[in-house]
Scaffold this active site. Sequence first.
Site, PDB file in Angstrom:
ATOM      1  N   TYR A 138      81.191 136.981 -16.506  1.00 38.36           N
ATOM      2  CA  TYR A 138      80.407 136.598 -15.330  1.00 38.36           C
ATOM      3  C   TYR A 138      79.660 137.776 -14.703  1.00 38.36           C
ATOM      4  CZ  TYR A 138      82.413 131.874 -15.123  1.00 38.36           C
ATOM      5  OH  TYR A 138      82.770 130.579 -15.394  1.00 38.36           O
ATOM      6  N   LYS A 190      93.710 136.746 -24.937  1.00 38.13           N
ATOM      7  CA  LYS A 190      93.491 136.443 -26.360  1.00 38.13           C
ATOM      8  C   LYS A 190      93.581 137.775 -27.081  1.00 38.13           C
ATOM      9  CE  LYS A 190      92.084 133.856 -29.834  1.00 38.13           C
ATOM     10  NZ  LYS A 190      92.908 132.809 -30.464  1.00 38.13           N
ATOM     11  N   ASP A 224      94.452 129.937 -26.060  1.00 32.61           N
ATOM     12  CA  ASP A 224      94.390 128.668 -26.815  1.00 32.61           C
ATOM     13  C   ASP A 224      95.748 127.962 -26.786  1.00 32.61           C
ATOM     14  OD1 ASP A 224      95.332 130.814 -28.334  1.00 32.61           O
ATOM     15  OD2 ASP A 224      94.333 130.211 -30.191  1.00 32.61           O
ATOM     16  N   ASP A 248      88.413 129.886 -15.777  1.00 33.14           N
ATOM     17  CA  ASP A 248      87.500 128.766 -15.513  1.00 33.14           C
ATOM     18  C   ASP A 248      87.867 127.585 -16.401  1.00 33.14           C
ATOM     19  OD1 ASP A 248      85.193 127.353 -14.613  1.00 33.14           O
ATOM     20  OD2 ASP A 248      84.183 127.928 -16.485  1.00 33.14           O
ATOM     21  N   ASP A 252      90.096 123.666 -15.421  1.00 35.10           N
ATOM     22  CA  ASP A 252      89.589 122.283 -15.528  1.00 35.10           C
ATOM     23  C   ASP A 252      90.645 121.404 -16.195  1.00 35.10           C
ATOM     24  OD1 ASP A 252      87.172 122.797 -14.286  1.00 35.10           O
ATOM     25  OD2 ASP A 252      85.963 121.850 -15.862  1.00 35.10           O
TER      26      ASP A 252
HETATM   27  C1  IPM Z   1      83.957 126.790 -11.131  1.00 36.12           C
HETATM   28  C2  IPM Z   1      82.603 126.457 -11.676  1.00 36.12           C
HETATM   29  C3  IPM Z   1      81.729 127.696 -11.590  1.00 36.12           C
HETATM   30  C4  IPM Z   1      82.365 128.774 -12.422  1.00 36.12           C
HETATM   31  C5  IPM Z   1      80.265 127.480 -11.987  1.00 36.12           C
HETATM   32  C6  IPM Z   1      79.640 126.319 -11.251  1.00 36.12           C
HETATM   33  C7  IPM Z   1      79.445 128.724 -11.803  1.00 36.12           C
HETATM   34  O1  IPM Z   1      82.686 125.975 -12.966  1.00 36.12           O
HETATM   35  O2  IPM Z   1      84.040 127.159  -9.951  1.00 36.12           O
HETATM   36  O3  IPM Z   1      84.927 126.674 -11.869  1.00 36.12           O
HETATM   37  O4  IPM Z   1      82.140 128.842 -13.636  1.00 36.12           O
HETATM   38  O5  IPM Z   1      83.111 129.559 -11.870  1.00 36.12           O
HETATM   39 MN    MN Z   2      84.716 125.674 -13.636  1.00 36.06          MN
END
Ligand code: IPM
Ligand code: MN
Length: 355
Positions: A138, A190, A224, A248, A252
């Site tokens: 990032y 990793k 992984d 990130d 999710d």
């Molecule tokens: C998150 C989102 C952001 C990230 C994006 C929207 C830049 O996916 O907050 O997880 O990758 O950090």
């Molecule tokens: Mn995200």
Amino acid sequence: MGRTYEIALLPGDGTGPEVIGEGVKVLKVAAEKYGLKLNFNHYDFGGERYKKTGETLPDSAIEEFKKQDAIYLGAIGHPDVKPGILELGILLKLRFALDQYINLRPVKLYEGVGCPLKDKGPEHIDFIVVRENTGGIYTGQGGVAKKGTPNEIASQLMVYSRFEVERCVRYAYQLTRKRNKKNMLTLVHKTNVLTNCGDLWVRVHKEIGDKEFPDIMQDYAHVDATTMWFIKNPEYFDVIVTENMFGDIITDLGAMIQGGMGIAAGGNINPEGVSMFEPIGGSAPKYTGKNVINPLAAICAGAMMLENIGEEKAARAVENAVQDALKSGKIKSLSAGKMGLGTKEVGDLVASLVK
Ligand code: IPM
Ligand code: MN
């Protein structure tokens, strides 16, 4: 009047304003009960403003945010704006400019929430991910050459300084100790491929652990394999610390096993500065304005914000109200449009349960 706090409110795009509206509703009730005053200062940064003015987030706004006690963010992302512009121009700019180097993402299955994993319940899913939030891929180092030709080259580098790794790992150890559950900090990386960056994280994890946190168990998992274990045995985890992009991705998945984006909250933390709290799902444009989006993630982010500004009791009261709302059976599902209640009604329900 007791303590007064200045909160920058950035409802943002899509369903952001709706969920933040419910969060503010609940936070106001908690503030009233616990004798604190929250002054919400509204900012309209987001896709609509960008379309009108071409402005994402001016530096002057950053200076104003530095004077606030916290930032409460809805969502950033607009279907008419090319991907990257708002994300980089607002969300990442804020994280970087305010040096919010920790992204804290609890993965907790509340009672009353359906879990997509077979035979797993609230006793199995309760861990927290400490995602490094301002470094790694990032950082934006790299570039493009020979663009548009068959020899085009593109790079985006994973870059970490020892300083960045140390402050993140130390924060994660402190959190593990404060949590006092399994007292285990799992480093996720990793190392079998990323022998440079991975090695730096491994050495820092071990050195800080040995020296400063002998009471905390040191653990390591490849990223992984971690995704596999989130599904197979999530009860294994206590606190995870990981670099930005891995964090990130795994969060999710973490959001899904705790019941979905409807309930997943996160904090972008600068332990020495101003932090920002947000539901981690996006702006969900197709649900905008329909009173169907789930506000619980935003409400939970609000609870994290209260904790961060030092209002622990009010924070617990909001979290408990969310838990009670879920146990009441009145919320049929956490998915947008399937809750059996509207966005506002879920907000009202939680607000009524704040004790
Ligand atoms: C998150 C989102 C952001 C990230 C994006 C929207 C830049 O996916 O907050 O997880 O990758 O950090
Ligand atoms: Mn995200």
